[in-house]
Write an enzyme that holds these catalytic residues in place. Structure first.
Site, mmCIF file in Angstrom:
data_model
loop_
_atom_site.group_PDB
_atom_site.id
_atom_site.type_symbol
_atom_site.label_atom_id
_atom_site.label_comp_id
_atom_site.label_asym_id
_atom_site.label_seq_id
_atom_site.Cartn_x
_atom_site.Cartn_y
_atom_site.Cartn_z
ATOM 1 C CG LEU A 1 44.677 25.797 28.218
ATOM 2 C CD1 LEU A 1 45.161 26.065 26.809
ATOM 3 C CD2 LEU A 1 45.826 25.887 29.203
ATOM 4 N N GLY A 2 43.146 28.838 31.138
ATOM 5 C CA GLY A 2 42.849 30.250 31.391
ATOM 6 C C GLY A 2 41.435 30.483 31.876
ATOM 7 N N GLY B 1 40.456 29.909 35.314
ATOM 8 C CA GLY B 1 40.359 30.015 36.774
ATOM 9 C C GLY B 1 40.628 28.718 37.492
ATOM 10 C CG LEU B 2 39.121 25.331 36.601
ATOM 11 C CD1 LEU B 2 38.554 24.069 35.949
ATOM 12 C CD2 LEU B 2 38.487 25.512 37.975
ATOM 13 N N GLY B 3 43.686 27.072 37.373
ATOM 14 C CA GLY B 3 45.109 26.875 37.640
ATOM 15 C C GLY B 3 45.802 25.946 36.659
ATOM 16 C CB SER B 4 45.278 25.265 33.036
ATOM 17 O OG SER B 4 45.323 26.621 32.642
ATOM 18 C CB SER B 5 49.590 28.298 33.545
ATOM 19 O OG SER B 5 49.183 29.129 34.594
ATOM 20 C CB ALA C 1 48.221 21.916 36.907
ATOM 21 C CG ASP D 1 46.876 29.565 40.592
ATOM 22 O OD1 ASP D 1 46.219 30.040 41.535
ATOM 23 O OD2 ASP D 1 46.534 29.657 39.402
HETATM 24 O O1 PMV Z 1 42.069 32.932 37.061
HETATM 25 P P1 PMV Z 1 43.408 32.600 37.604
HETATM 26 O O2 PMV Z 1 43.581 31.124 37.870
HETATM 27 O O3 PMV Z 1 44.520 33.209 36.819
HETATM 28 O O4 PMV Z 1 43.478 33.217 39.081
HETATM 29 C C1 PMV Z 1 43.702 34.576 39.314
HETATM 30 C C2 PMV Z 1 43.663 34.858 40.781
HETATM 31 C C3 PMV Z 1 43.866 36.332 41.149
HETATM 32 O O5 PMV Z 1 43.725 36.432 42.559
HETATM 33 C C4 PMV Z 1 42.810 37.202 40.506
HETATM 34 C C5 PMV Z 1 45.247 36.821 40.721
HETATM 35 C C6 PMV Z 1 46.396 36.232 41.519
HETATM 36 O O6 PMV Z 1 47.531 36.253 40.992
HETATM 37 O O7 PMV Z 1 46.205 35.795 42.663
#
Ligand code: PMV
EC number: 2.7.1.36
Length: 327
Positions: free
Chosen positions: A113-114, A116-120, A122, A164
């Site tokens: 979660l949270g 950088g892998l787009g959990s929300s 998905a 995402d």
């Molecule tokens: O870490 P994540 O999955 O929330 O990705 C953020 C990606 C950003 O480019 C930093 C923000 C966005 O909304 O694109």
């Protein structure tokens, strides 16, 4: 019979942060999925349970007009997850013209979660798909992507790119530039992910880059340089040139560091991957903490990451060619 849909998480091959300012980005779906099971109820209530959000499980229940749940929500992350499910269900009620439909919803996810892998995204994509199908409506993946984007936009109060949700709904590698989204041809990319166990605050990190850009010309130039690099990355992707993709990932990580969004834990994992022979490695998503992604067809990067003190979990996550799907 309940209805189950699943949708993949994603890594950014290139372009996070710069995408916020209209530059292109290339996220890629990975074989780590969120799965949402929905069963229509004979009243208008919503009951949500999650057993595996890499957190303690939880169950909350409330009515369609009930506002917030009538139990204490255990953590801010779970509260956030609830907001996404709530809005996804509202989108499905809209799509099916059934504003009073009640559901039991069960979430399972193996996406950190949270981080950088787009959990929300998905969870939202799978929830919109499952809840609409449960009400007898079949949406195309592009339509699921559109509803899911609107859900994220609402929940994140306008701070959401289409990256995402489009990537999770469509699968594979995609290109996002402003409102324009398209799927790309991509070879089977051998992603390896390193996760430091932390979660990040995307909004705060985006605000930090915006402030830097307002104060320093170099930061403005860095954002443009990321855009140039993404365009070169698209050519390398079309040619299936993994060595060149890796070099560009290394450059992208350096540019993200210049924007102040890397962290010692991420840098250590990036260097461990490079030393182990990965073609390239970079942080993925907003940064600050969370995940890095490397390209390596062999086992050495995964092994090296699992021995890196700042790495809590290392795993192979190949490109997911399939986006949202019925289970
Ligand atoms: O870490 P994540 O999955 O929330 O990705 C953020 C990606 C950003 O480019 C930093 C923000 C966005 O909304 O694109």
């Amino acid at each position: 019979m309940p209805t189950t849909s699943s949708a993949p998480g994603k890594v950014y091959l290139f372009g996070e942060h710069a995408v916020v300012y209209g530059e292109p980005a290339v996220p890629c779906a990975i074989e780590r999925r969120a799965s949402v099971t929905v069963r229509e109820r004979d009243d208008d209530r919503l009951r949500v349970s999650a057993d595996d959000l890499t957190l303690d499980g939880f169950t909350v229940e409330y009515g369609v007009d009930g506002g917030s749940p009538d139990v204490d929500v255990p953590t801010p992350l779970i509260e956030a997850a609830m907001g996404y499910v709530d809005a996804s269900v509202a989108a499905a009620r809209d799509a099916a013209g059934r504003p009073q439909a009640g559901f039991d919803v069960e979430i399972e996810s193996d996406i950190p979660l949270g981080a950088g892998l787009g959990s929300s995204a998905a969870v939202v994509v799978a929830a919109v798909d499952a809840a609409t199908r449960e009400l007898g409506v079949e949406l195309a993946p592009e339509e699921v992507a559109e509803y899911a984007y609107e859900v994220e936009y609402e929940v994140q109060e306008g701070e959401a790119s289409r990256a995402d949700t489009f990537c999770s709904a469509m699968g594979g590698a995609v290109r996002v530039e402003g409102d324009a989204c398209e799927t790309l041809d991509a070879p089977d990319l051998p992603f390896v992910v390193g996760y430091d166990g932390a979660s990040h605050d995307t909004g705060a990190l985006v605000a930090g880059v915006r402030a830097l850009k307002d104060e320093y010309d170099f930061a403005e130039d860095t954002v443009e340089a990321i855009g140039d690099l993404v365009r070169q990355g698209e050519d390398a992707l079309a040619e299936g040139d993994v060595a060149e993709l890796g070099r560009l990932m290394d450059f992208n990580h350096g540019l993200l560091s210049a924007l102040g969004v890397s962290a010692r834990s991420l840098d250590e994992m990036v260097w461990a991957a490079r030393d182990a022979g990965a073609s390239g490695a970079k942080l993925t998503g907003a940064g600050g903490g969370g995940c890095i992604v490397a390209l390596d067809a062999g086992d050495s990067t995964e092994t090296a990451l699992s021995l890196t003190p700042t790495c809590a979990e290392a795993f192979r996550a190949s490109l997911a060619h399939e986006g949202v799907r019925a289970e």
